[in-house]
Design an enzyme around this catalytic site. Sequence first.
Site, PDB file in Angstrom:
ATOM      1  N   ASP A  95       4.924   2.490  -3.273  1.00 59.11           N
ATOM      2  CA  ASP A  95       5.623   2.112  -2.036  1.00 59.11           C
ATOM      3  C   ASP A  95       6.681   1.033  -2.269  1.00 59.11           C
ATOM      4  O   ASP A  95       6.615   0.268  -3.245  1.00 59.11           O
ATOM      5  CB  ASP A  95       4.620   1.577  -1.006  1.00 59.11           C
ATOM      6  CG  ASP A  95       3.862   2.697  -0.318  1.00 59.11           C
ATOM      7  OD1 ASP A  95       3.974   3.849  -0.783  1.00 59.11           O
ATOM      8  OD2 ASP A  95       3.156   2.417   0.663  1.00 59.11           O
ATOM      9  N   HIS A 248       2.468  -0.227  -5.932  1.00 56.34           N
ATOM     10  CA  HIS A 248       3.797  -0.687  -5.494  1.00 56.34           C
ATOM     11  C   HIS A 248       4.711  -0.864  -6.706  1.00 56.34           C
ATOM     12  O   HIS A 248       4.295  -1.437  -7.719  1.00 56.34           O
ATOM     13  CB  HIS A 248       3.699  -2.020  -4.740  1.00 56.34           C
ATOM     14  CG  HIS A 248       2.946  -1.929  -3.445  1.00 56.34           C
ATOM     15  ND1 HIS A 248       1.564  -1.942  -3.401  1.00 56.34           N
ATOM     16  CD2 HIS A 248       3.370  -1.810  -2.166  1.00 56.34           C
ATOM     17  CE1 HIS A 248       1.173  -1.845  -2.142  1.00 56.34           C
ATOM     18  NE2 HIS A 248       2.243  -1.769  -1.366  1.00 56.34           N
TER      19      HIS A 248
END
Length: 715
Positions: A95, A248
Amino acid sequence: MSRHQRLRSAARSGRKAVPPLRFLLPSLVLAALMGMLMLRGLVTNEVFHDSRVAESVDKTTVPRHLLTGGPIVDSRDGKERSYRPADHTMALTFDDGPDPDWTPKVLDILAKHDAHATFFVTGSMATRYPELIRRMVAEGHEVGLHTFNHPDLALHSTTRLSWELAQTQLALAGAAGIHSSLFRPPYSSKASALDDLTWPVVKELGKRGYITAFIDTDTDDWKRPGVDAIVKAALPKHPGEGSVVLMHDSGGERSQTVAALDRLMPLLEAEKYRFTTVTESLGAPSAHTQVTGFPLWTGKVFIWFASASVVLMPILVALLAVVGGLVLARFALMLLLSALHVRRTRRAGFSWGPPVTEPVTVLVPAYNEQECIANTVRSLAESDHPIEVIVIDDGSSDDTADIVEALALPWVRVIRQANAGKAAALNTGLAHASHDLVVMMDGDTVFEPSTVRELVQPFGDPGVGAVAGNAKVGNRDTLIGAWQHIEYVMGFNLDRRMYDVLGCMPTIPGAVGAFRRSALVEAGGMSDDTLAEDTDVTMALHRAGWRVVYAERARAWTEAPQSMDQLWSQRYRWSYGTMQAMWKHRHALLERGRAGRFGRIGLPLVAVFMVVAPLLAPLIDVFLVYGLLFVDLGKTLLAWLAVLAVQAVCAGYAFRLDREKPWHLISLPMQQIVYRQLMYLVLLQSWITALTGGRLRWQKLRRTGEVEAAPVVAA
């Protein structure tokens, strides 16, 4: 027919003095600048940034089977379904990227293991780093949407949702020529966390054709718990179970994520796991669709402008620093050198030389000045210095000449000529002048009784060739008049004191100036090469070796434009004419003596303080608006008030030197907000006219005769 005759003939034929679209080009430039700043703010997450996170609420409206189902939710066509990845399949998802530091490292590890993953990117980051989106697609990875600015959509309207989706798809189209039907809401986790705030968002996404991807496993790698903890959290809870894992590749320092990924993949490969995209883990078609035609080129243009805006920002900040430095330097120079000028000219016993008592010729060029010419001539009748007055009627179509002749003053002559322009009218007056000292004034100006005497006293110095008087705004009781009054006192007269001390006065004002006739002849007389004949002849006098000085007590009261339209016409001509004069006398930079002093000091100062700095000054206001709307209202407003305070100090000092009542300074803040913007637009359009080779007509202002007599000013 001369150039001025043609221009004035065109004006009389009914064409407007100022084209109705005069604001268009400069306004478009400023709007484009503001737009680029906003675009840069969008892609750097300054504009519309919202870091609020909704708190969890009840789950009464969420279908029960979704809360206990898989991490992939499909609410398209009004049916709510959920899916799980196949066994021995892991969908690694990343993300908040792409990030120029960490995303390439993640992609390298995936390539080393011949694995695919899904990247849920924000539109802002995709816009800034489109090459990473292209690499993801080229290497077989899947790209999903994670909004443009990473807001919690549960707290926003469907309009904001539409904008976030559209802008992110635009970024993907421009970066890699794709759209994606896969979406992950910011701040989401497992499907079991859906509630009455987030479920409507998922349903709305389904209506728009999106599949929503939640997760099975959150590694909490953004907390940087250590490589071992990230690896442990990513491992399936049950052997062979498929899962969607959240990591991430942006949003901070991600070295632990990179190291954990490199360690995790061999462990799971040993257990026969495949690393796939989200849609591959379901056996579904790719979420990507190819974009062609207009949407593709729209995206490319968006990416190009966004990239340009990011590159432009440091340049604009540097220019802002330059203009800030120039503004402060100008204020410091004006204050310092004005103080030196006052100390020199007001000291006891100061004189320019022997008193000048010889008669003076006053030249009054007039074109359609019937409203105010009588006031001008009557003010000269009160002069305490011997004068002759020559009114040169430059082809007026009204009763200007008749009015002067009807006054029947023996020391006033009227010369009529066909319209040829102000410079030609002044040259005609010079040819008929009886005296060596010549005063020039405009037909809308009134003199005080002492003006002529004070104006010619500097000629006691034989090296002085011209003298600038102190022009005042007579009709200052309107708001526009008050703004111009501040500009005349603060800008023009403080500037003239500064230039006098430096020995490089650039302009003798047409409203009140005096010349040695011999100096004018040596400089070539008045020229119509430019639209600023007063600036042109002043520069020519410097180049001929003459001194040009300022006489503060020689006050003249002029009628300033009373509407924005007339003000635009006047200042447009002034600024464009000044540029013409600077270009005409550019060779002074290489000359010697007084000419070289003017060329190497005067011309650069005029260029920097009258052209470059004002041209860049809109950056102050553009950043002010940007800061107020999108950055920090308090700090931005405080910085603007600090700049205004510096200007107020300079203005107050200038008013004190000119013995003006300071109450007009009440309108200074409004002048900075409104009037100054008009001056920016004027200068910007003058630049555009000059750079495009446009020609500017002479602009005749409408007069009212409001300034009837010179006000009484304290000694």
